[in-house]
Design an enzyme around this catalytic site. Sequence first.
Site, PDB file in Angstrom:
ATOM      1  N   SER A 208       0.876  -1.190   0.000  1.00 37.36           N
ATOM      2  CA  SER A 208       0.000   0.000   0.000  1.00 37.36           C
ATOM      3  C   SER A 208       0.904   1.229   0.000  1.00 37.36           C
ATOM      4  CB  SER A 208      -0.850  -0.001   1.282  1.00 37.36           C
ATOM      5  OG  SER A 208      -1.529   1.227   1.451  1.00 37.36           O
TER       6      SER A 208
ATOM      7  N   TYR B 291      -2.199  -0.701  10.460  1.00 38.95           N
ATOM      8  CA  TYR B 291      -2.242  -1.144   9.057  1.00 38.95           C
ATOM      9  C   TYR B 291      -0.925  -0.758   8.365  1.00 38.95           C
ATOM     10  CZ  TYR B 291      -3.892  -1.244   4.159  1.00 38.95           C
ATOM     11  OH  TYR B 291      -4.039  -1.482   2.816  1.00 38.95           O
TER      12      TYR B 291
END
Length: 264
Positions: free
Chosen positions: A144, A157
């Site tokens: 990501s 995350y």
Amino acid sequence: MNRLDGKVALISGAARGIGGETARLMVESGANVVIGDVLDERGRETARTLGDAALYLRLDVTSEADWQAVIAATLDRFGKLDILVNNAGLFLGKDIEAASRAEWERLSSVNLTGVFLGTKLSLPALRDAAQQSACGSVIVNLASTAGLVGSTQDPLYSMTKGGVTLFTKSAALEFARKGYRIRVNSAHPGTIDTDMGDQVLVTGARNLGTNDIEVARRQVIDRLPIGRMGTSNDIAKGIVFLASDDAAFMTGSALVVDGGITAQ
Ligand SMILES: NC(=O)c1ccc[n+]([C@@H]2O[C@H](COP(=O)([O-])OP(=O)(O)OC[C@H]3O[C@@H](n4cnc5c(N)ncnc54)[C@H](O)[C@@H]3O)[C@@H](O)[C@H]2O)c1
């Protein structure tokens, strides 16, 4: 360009979202695809729309037994495994003070342990396939932008995706050193319009003090140099490229597909 004729791919978390679109694009590009997920009904439906080139199998990426069964079934049905896409992932949407240890353990078991297990347990099949293939086998890991820069919304995350980013490079180096002919690269989406993308917007809205995710969407779009959120197709195209022989000279690299957000 970007053809996958005769290749066999296993994509985790491919019942929907980025994984689902990657499965569709891989089949369109000539591959046979195994869709692994915990969403059985949605996964079967995704596979059904792709015809005989696709197969849905239940795969909880945190389970070694599931990985073993899915890889055995992949070899049984399609005869080999050329491409692994470690795509399954969770987003938490909580800051450090709000997150519990149990939530961290669930998040990290999917986003980190799942990638480790997938890589380790697919390795024998990927090595076998590499021996029969001009450009070897491939792993693509979904990291990501939150694995490149800090996340404003979800530090846990971000910790998992930062781990995936450097695990990718380390795995690439290990397999190269051992002469396995397996390329390993990561893909780094920005905010993408999927169920997880909605979760990101819900968190963004909450942090802005509203329940209206359209306010958060507007803020995300205003910050994006390209001026729109990404789609699953934007990311799937990058994954198919990394999986194809057109990326034969790429290993340990990070493909950023983020509308320019990390350029600033
Ligand atoms: N959407 C975004 O904005 C975005 C941005 C950057 C990175 N990513 C990454 O891309 C990947 C795909 O995300 P998405 O947006 O398609 O999300 P999504 O929530 O739409 O899809 C994720 C899939 O993973 C599956 N999954 C969850 N836990 C699993 C488990 N234990 N075993 C197997 N499958 C499991 C889910 O059932 C779902 O089908 C993830 O790794 C995510 O972190 C997404």
